[in-house]
Design a protein around this motif. Sequence first.
Motif, PDB file in Angstrom:
ATOM      1  N   PHE A 135     -13.750 -15.837  40.613  1.00  0.00           N
ATOM      2  CA  PHE A 135     -12.716 -15.095  40.973  1.00  0.00           C
ATOM      3  C   PHE A 135     -12.247 -15.120  42.306  1.00  0.00           C
ATOM      4  O   PHE A 135     -11.065 -15.047  42.664  1.00  0.00           O
ATOM      5  N   ALA A 144      -8.731 -16.128  44.049  1.00  0.00           N
ATOM      6  CA  ALA A 144      -8.162 -15.454  44.849  1.00  0.00           C
ATOM      7  C   ALA A 144      -7.591 -16.176  46.178  1.00  0.00           C
ATOM      8  O   ALA A 144      -6.568 -16.318  46.858  1.00  0.00           O
ATOM      9  N   LEU A 150       2.351 -18.122  49.315  1.00  0.00           N
ATOM     10  CA  LEU A 150       2.290 -16.637  48.844  1.00  0.00           C
ATOM     11  C   LEU A 150       3.359 -15.682  49.281  1.00  0.00           C
ATOM     12  O   LEU A 150       3.939 -15.079  48.503  1.00  0.00           O
ATOM     13  N   MET A 203       6.486 -16.509  47.305  1.00  0.00           N
ATOM     14  CA  MET A 203       6.352 -15.953  45.992  1.00  0.00           C
ATOM     15  C   MET A 203       6.748 -14.331  46.051  1.00  0.00           C
ATOM     16  O   MET A 203       7.281 -13.906  45.168  1.00  0.00           O
ATOM     17  N   ARG A 204       6.077 -13.894  47.001  1.00  0.00           N
ATOM     18  CA  ARG A 204       6.442 -12.215  47.132  1.00  0.00           C
ATOM     19  C   ARG A 204       7.850 -12.260  47.237  1.00  0.00           C
ATOM     20  O   ARG A 204       8.426 -11.145  46.861  1.00  0.00           O
ATOM     21  N   ILE A 223       6.774   2.078  36.341  1.00  0.00           N
ATOM     22  CA  ILE A 223       6.047   0.810  36.621  1.00  0.00           C
ATOM     23  C   ILE A 223       6.115   0.568  38.123  1.00  0.00           C
ATOM     24  O   ILE A 223       5.254   0.021  38.741  1.00  0.00           O
ATOM     25  N   PHE A 275       3.518   2.351  39.978  1.00  0.00           N
ATOM     26  CA  PHE A 275       2.348   2.044  39.741  1.00  0.00           C
ATOM     27  C   PHE A 275       2.079   0.559  40.760  1.00  0.00           C
ATOM     28  O   PHE A 275       1.156   0.869  41.162  1.00  0.00           O
ATOM     29  N   VAL A 276       3.214  -0.104  40.660  1.00  0.00           N
ATOM     30  CA  VAL A 276       2.986  -1.219  41.703  1.00  0.00           C
ATOM     31  C   VAL A 276       2.856  -0.766  43.053  1.00  0.00           C
ATOM     32  O   VAL A 276       1.926  -1.402  43.723  1.00  0.00           O
ATOM     33  N   LEU A 309      -5.105  -3.019  45.543  1.00  0.00           N
ATOM     34  CA  LEU A 309      -5.986  -4.182  45.680  1.00  0.00           C
ATOM     35  C   LEU A 309      -5.354  -5.007  46.353  1.00  0.00           C
ATOM     36  O   LEU A 309      -6.010  -6.263  46.565  1.00  0.00           O
ATOM     37  N   VAL A 320     -12.271  -4.993  42.708  1.00  0.00           N
ATOM     38  CA  VAL A 320     -11.798  -4.512  41.384  1.00  0.00           C
ATOM     39  C   VAL A 320     -12.983  -4.125  40.419  1.00  0.00           C
ATOM     40  O   VAL A 320     -12.703  -3.081  39.927  1.00  0.00           O
ATOM     41  N   PHE A 371     -12.856   0.140  39.073  1.00  0.00           N
ATOM     42  CA  PHE A 371     -13.080   0.526  37.609  1.00  0.00           C
ATOM     43  C   PHE A 371     -14.563   1.125  37.369  1.00  0.00           C
ATOM     44  O   PHE A 371     -14.674   1.186  36.226  1.00  0.00           O
ATOM     45  N   ILE A 425      -0.205   0.470  32.231  1.00  0.00           N
ATOM     46  CA  ILE A 425      -0.002  -1.086  31.603  1.00  0.00           C
ATOM     47  C   ILE A 425       0.395  -0.792  29.952  1.00  0.00           C
ATOM     48  O   ILE A 425       1.198  -1.662  29.621  1.00  0.00           O
ATOM     49  N   VAL A 437       4.072  -0.783  30.812  1.00  0.00           N
ATOM     50  CA  VAL A 437       4.611  -2.020  30.919  1.00  0.00           C
ATOM     51  C   VAL A 437       4.842  -2.789  29.556  1.00  0.00           C
ATOM     52  O   VAL A 437       5.756  -3.411  29.188  1.00  0.00           O
ATOM     53  N   TYR A 491      -4.587  -7.443  30.099  1.00  0.00           N
ATOM     54  CA  TYR A 491      -4.703  -6.476  31.139  1.00  0.00           C
ATOM     55  C   TYR A 491      -5.736  -5.579  31.262  1.00  0.00           C
ATOM     56  O   TYR A 491      -6.562  -5.382  31.867  1.00  0.00           O
ATOM     57  N   VAL A 534      -9.892  -6.310  31.529  1.00  0.00           N
ATOM     58  CA  VAL A 534     -10.748  -6.243  33.064  1.00  0.00           C
ATOM     59  C   VAL A 534     -11.224  -4.897  33.267  1.00  0.00           C
ATOM     60  O   VAL A 534     -12.679  -4.673  33.120  1.00  0.00           O
ATOM     61  N   PRO A 535     -10.456  -3.817  33.193  1.00  0.00           N
ATOM     62  CA  PRO A 535     -10.911  -2.333  33.815  1.00  0.00           C
ATOM     63  C   PRO A 535     -12.034  -1.905  32.598  1.00  0.00           C
ATOM     64  O   PRO A 535     -12.926  -1.171  33.108  1.00  0.00           O
TER      65      PRO A 535
HETATM   66  C1  HEM Z   1      -5.944  -4.379  34.995  1.00  0.00           C
HETATM   67  C2  HEM Z   1      -4.729  -4.803  35.442  1.00  0.00           C
HETATM   68  C3  HEM Z   1      -4.780  -5.516  36.860  1.00  0.00           C
HETATM   69  C4  HEM Z   1      -5.670  -5.966  37.537  1.00  0.00           C
HETATM   70  C5  HEM Z   1      -7.106  -5.906  37.421  1.00  0.00           C
HETATM   71  C6  HEM Z   1      -5.038  -6.351  38.690  1.00  0.00           C
HETATM   72  C7  HEM Z   1      -5.472  -7.237  39.740  1.00  0.00           C
HETATM   73  C8  HEM Z   1      -4.884  -7.458  40.940  1.00  0.00           C
HETATM   74  C9  HEM Z   1      -5.542  -8.183  42.216  1.00  0.00           C
HETATM   75  C10 HEM Z   1      -7.133  -8.231  42.360  1.00  0.00           C
HETATM   76  C11 HEM Z   1      -4.526  -8.237  43.032  1.00  0.00           C
HETATM   77  C12 HEM Z   1      -4.954  -8.866  44.526  1.00  0.00           C
HETATM   78  C13 HEM Z   1      -4.762 -10.194  44.362  1.00  0.00           C
HETATM   79  C14 HEM Z   1      -5.152 -10.795  45.958  1.00  0.00           C
HETATM   80  O1  HEM Z   1      -4.719 -10.193  46.919  1.00  0.00           O
HETATM   81  O2  HEM Z   1      -5.941 -11.713  45.983  1.00  0.00           O
HETATM   82  C15 HEM Z   1      -3.405  -7.949  42.344  1.00  0.00           C
HETATM   83  C16 HEM Z   1      -2.125  -8.107  43.164  1.00  0.00           C
HETATM   84  C17 HEM Z   1      -0.981  -7.790  42.789  1.00  0.00           C
HETATM   85  N1  HEM Z   1      -0.698  -7.226  41.267  1.00  0.00           N
HETATM   86 FE1  HEM Z   1      -2.241  -6.881  39.872  1.00  0.00          FE
HETATM   87  N2  HEM Z   1      -3.655  -6.176  38.527  1.00  0.00           N
HETATM   88  C18 HEM Z   1      -3.390  -5.727  37.139  1.00  0.00           C
HETATM   89  C19 HEM Z   1      -2.234  -5.198  36.659  1.00  0.00           C
HETATM   90  C20 HEM Z   1      -1.107  -5.671  37.450  1.00  0.00           C
HETATM   91  C21 HEM Z   1       0.305  -5.041  36.671  1.00  0.00           C
HETATM   92  C22 HEM Z   1       0.485  -4.350  35.421  1.00  0.00           C
HETATM   93  C23 HEM Z   1       1.263  -5.459  37.593  1.00  0.00           C
HETATM   94  C24 HEM Z   1       2.690  -5.423  37.645  1.00  0.00           C
HETATM   95  C25 HEM Z   1       3.379  -4.381  36.559  1.00  0.00           C
HETATM   96  C26 HEM Z   1       0.838  -6.280  38.939  1.00  0.00           C
HETATM   97  C27 HEM Z   1       1.208  -6.557  39.875  1.00  0.00           C
HETATM   98  C28 HEM Z   1       0.829  -7.012  41.200  1.00  0.00           C
HETATM   99  C29 HEM Z   1       1.499  -7.383  42.324  1.00  0.00           C
HETATM  100  C30 HEM Z   1       3.006  -7.522  42.189  1.00  0.00           C
HETATM  101  C31 HEM Z   1       0.272  -8.151  43.043  1.00  0.00           C
HETATM  102  C32 HEM Z   1       0.638  -8.443  44.544  1.00  0.00           C
HETATM  103  C33 HEM Z   1       0.557  -9.963  44.577  1.00  0.00           C
HETATM  104  C34 HEM Z   1       0.863 -10.403  46.195  1.00  0.00           C
HETATM  105  O3  HEM Z   1       1.744 -10.300  46.684  1.00  0.00           O
HETATM  106  O4  HEM Z   1      -0.287 -10.648  46.636  1.00  0.00           O
HETATM  107  N3  HEM Z   1      -0.808  -6.044  38.564  1.00  0.00           N
HETATM  108  N4  HEM Z   1      -3.387  -7.427  41.314  1.00  0.00           N
END
Ligand code: HEM
Length: 210
Positions: A29, A33, A50, A53-54, A105, A108-109, A116, A134, A138, A153, A156, A197, A200-201
């Motif tokens: 993992f 990342a 990155l 993409m953002r 949503i 939440f974001v 994270l 992570v 959780f 979630i 969503v 989704y 994982v948690p």
């Molecule tokens: C249990 C569910 C989820 C887990 C475990 C999770 C996990 C993560 C992790 C670990 C990152 C950081 C990645 C990194 O920096 O390497 C991240 C970034 C992000 N997640 Fe999630 N995520 C989950 C659900 C969601 C959902 C439902 C959404 C959208 C509605 C979302 C949107 C995003 C966004 C926009 C980023 C930022 C990406 C970036 O620009 O670096 N995530 N998530």
Amino acid sequence: MAVTGIVLVLFLVAHMLGNLKMFAGQTSFDHYAHWLREIGAPVLPGVWFLWIMRVGLLAAVLGHIAAATALARRARAARPVRYAHRRKVQGSYAARTMRWGGVIILLFVVYHLLDLTTGTLNPVGDPSRPYANVVADFAPARWYVTLFYTLAIVTVGFHLRHGLFSALRSLGQQTPRGERRARLVALLFSVALCAGYLAVPFAVLTGLVD
Ligand code: HEM
């Protein structure tokens, strides 16, 4: 609405599949990342991909909100005088909660990025150790975080179910049979995404992943 929605759905699918790498263990993992930050090298230096993409994601979110606002305004302009007796709103629960679902949503974001991505609200909070972040998030003692993520979630899922159904209905066969098929595909897709989704948690909460 549809074009920006499709971009966001593609992100949701890719992000969900990426998250499932948690089941492959810490090294896998964290490596994944790390790789996310190097995509495009050596053509693009450092974290350029990155950031591209953002910016693309942010544009899709802003475009989605702008389209929703324009559609709501148009609907109001078409009927400037309110109904004296508003009939009970027809449509599914998912259809009636699109606006507030979207707001939830979005909130939440913002929390999720502070949790994270920047690590500000995370017990470990080290952006170079996403697996540890992570797992800490959780942990059973922080069950309320899992509860909050679950609610977000599921929101969503509802949002996606109606959005996808609308898109499929516009693009596909506009017959009762086509509509039934669109409803089923949207439901199955949303349930699969939510399950992916939530895996994982709940795996961390129950000790399957630690
Ligand atoms: C249990 C569910 C989820 C887990 C475990 C999770 C996990 C993560 C992790 C670990 C990152 C950081 C990645 C990194 O920096 O390497 C991240 C970034 C992000 N997640 Fe999630 N995520 C989950 C659900 C969601 C959902 C439902 C959404 C959208 C509605 C979302 C949107 C995003 C966004 C926009 C980023 C930022 C990406 C970036 O620009 O670096 N995530 N998530």
